[in-house]
Scaffold this active site. Structure first.
Site, PDB file in Angstrom:
ATOM      1  N   TYR A  35       0.830  -1.219   0.000  1.00 24.44           N
ATOM      2  CA  TYR A  35       0.000   0.000   0.000  1.00 24.44           C
ATOM      3  C   TYR A  35       0.863   1.267   0.000  1.00 24.44           C
ATOM      4  CZ  TYR A  35      -3.322  -3.461   1.926  1.00 24.44           C
ATOM      5  OH  TYR A  35      -4.085  -4.587   2.169  1.00 24.44           O
ATOM      6  N   HIS A 103       1.591 -11.656   2.472  1.00 22.10           N
ATOM      7  CA  HIS A 103       0.404 -11.036   1.867  1.00 22.10           C
ATOM      8  C   HIS A 103      -0.392 -11.989   0.978  1.00 22.10           C
ATOM      9  CE1 HIS A 103      -1.050  -6.773   0.569  1.00 22.10           C
ATOM     10  NE2 HIS A 103      -2.035  -7.631   0.411  1.00 22.10           N
TER      11      HIS A 103
END
Ligand code: NAP
Length: 272
Positions: A35, A103
């Protein structure tokens, strides 16, 4: 583990959103290297004035960094520290993530296990307090068990009434792995709810659709991670205590499951 967490994926005013969330009672923030806003999370924490030790902060390492996840963690911790203190290293006992995740299960078994071992090493050094995974199917988690490694404490998945991932949820519950629910608000795209059930449950309970979705998640034992950058939404999205969705309305929401067709994100849980 803290319950409702603030998501910061595509949070363009991330530091502000984190500050507003922490000032309004959140104690949990979900970020990721991908992000690009670990430093902004630190800035938000600093601006909120809330003590770091009272918070539960997560980040994640993406598959492109799986060859050396320990170095990725050091960089992530430095990013957070930079936001909070305006400087990177040397790292001390107050520099850490509460939870750090792989992730996604991309890259194949050997790469995944190497990446996971790197996180366990980072935990030994105090850089992360706990280690988990995201988007993992049962077969990915079984690899960890078969390698004789400690099981992850969390599996973070897309979870909402349209995408309930039941076999994985059942597996994680059986193995005491906490389920964190991402995209819990279905990004406000209710097109898969053709009969408007979510809104009708909200109307009946005199709550917002967002509150119903967050509450649905909690009643299933998940840890929902709604994202917003607006103070009023941040506040009301977590105003989900002291009331319940009754069993018959839960059943109507549970009946909305579309399996993988209800997913808004990629579906890496089936990766070989
Ligand atoms: N592990 C993974 O692979 C993965 C993947 C995706 C997401 N995540 C995590 O999960 C978090 C949440 O998922 P998400 O960001 O995909 O989606 P989400 O939380 O389901 O939805 C966020 C969207 O809903 C809007 N929204 C929020 N509250 C609202 C309200 N009360 N009324 C109307 N609209 C509202 C937000 O807009 P505003 O911001 O403008 O309010 C934003 O557009 C992410 O931020 C991230 O931390 C993890």
């Amino acid at each position: 583990m803290a319950t409702v967490g603030l998501g910061v994926y595509e949070s363009y005013q991330c530091a502000k959103a984190v500050r507003l969330a922490l000032k309004n009672g959140y104690t949990h923030v979900d970020s990721a290297r991908l992000y690009g806003n670990e430093t902004q999370v630190g800035e938000g924490i600093k601006a909120s004035g809330v003590e770091r030790s009272k918070l539960f902060i997560t980040s994640k390492v993406y598959a492109t960094d799986f060859n050396d996840t320990e170095s990725a963690v050091v960089d992530s911790v430095n990013n957070l520290k930079y936001g909070m203190e305006g400087k990177r290293g040397p790292l001390g006992p107050s520099d850490y993530y509460d939870l750090y995740l792989l992730h996604s299960p991309h890259g194949g078994k050997q790469k995944r296990l190497k990446a996971y071992r790197g996180l366990l090493e980072a935990r030994k050094k105090g850089l992360v307090k706990s280690v988990g995974v995201s988007n993992y199917g049962p077969h990915h988690i079984e690899e960890i068990r078969q390698a004789g490694l400690e099981m992850p404490v969390v599996n973070q998945l897309e979870l909402h009434p349209l995408d309930q991932q039941r076999p994985i949820v059942e597996y994680c519950k059986k193995n005491n792995i906490v389920l964190q629910a991402y995209t819990p608000l279905i990004r406000f795209d209710f097109s898969g709810d053709r009969n408007g059930v979510i809104q009708s449950v909200a109307d009946k309970l005199q709550k917002s659709a967002a509150q119903v979705l967050v509450r649905w998640s909690l009643q299933h034992g998940f840890v929902p991670l709604p994202k917003s950058e607006h103070e009023e939404r941040i506040k009301t999205n977590a105003d989900v205590y002291g009331w319940e969705i009754p069993a018959e309305e839960m059943a109507r929401l549970d009946a909305l499951d579309l399996g993988d067709d209800g997913a808004l994100n990629w579906v890496p849980v089936h990766e070989p």
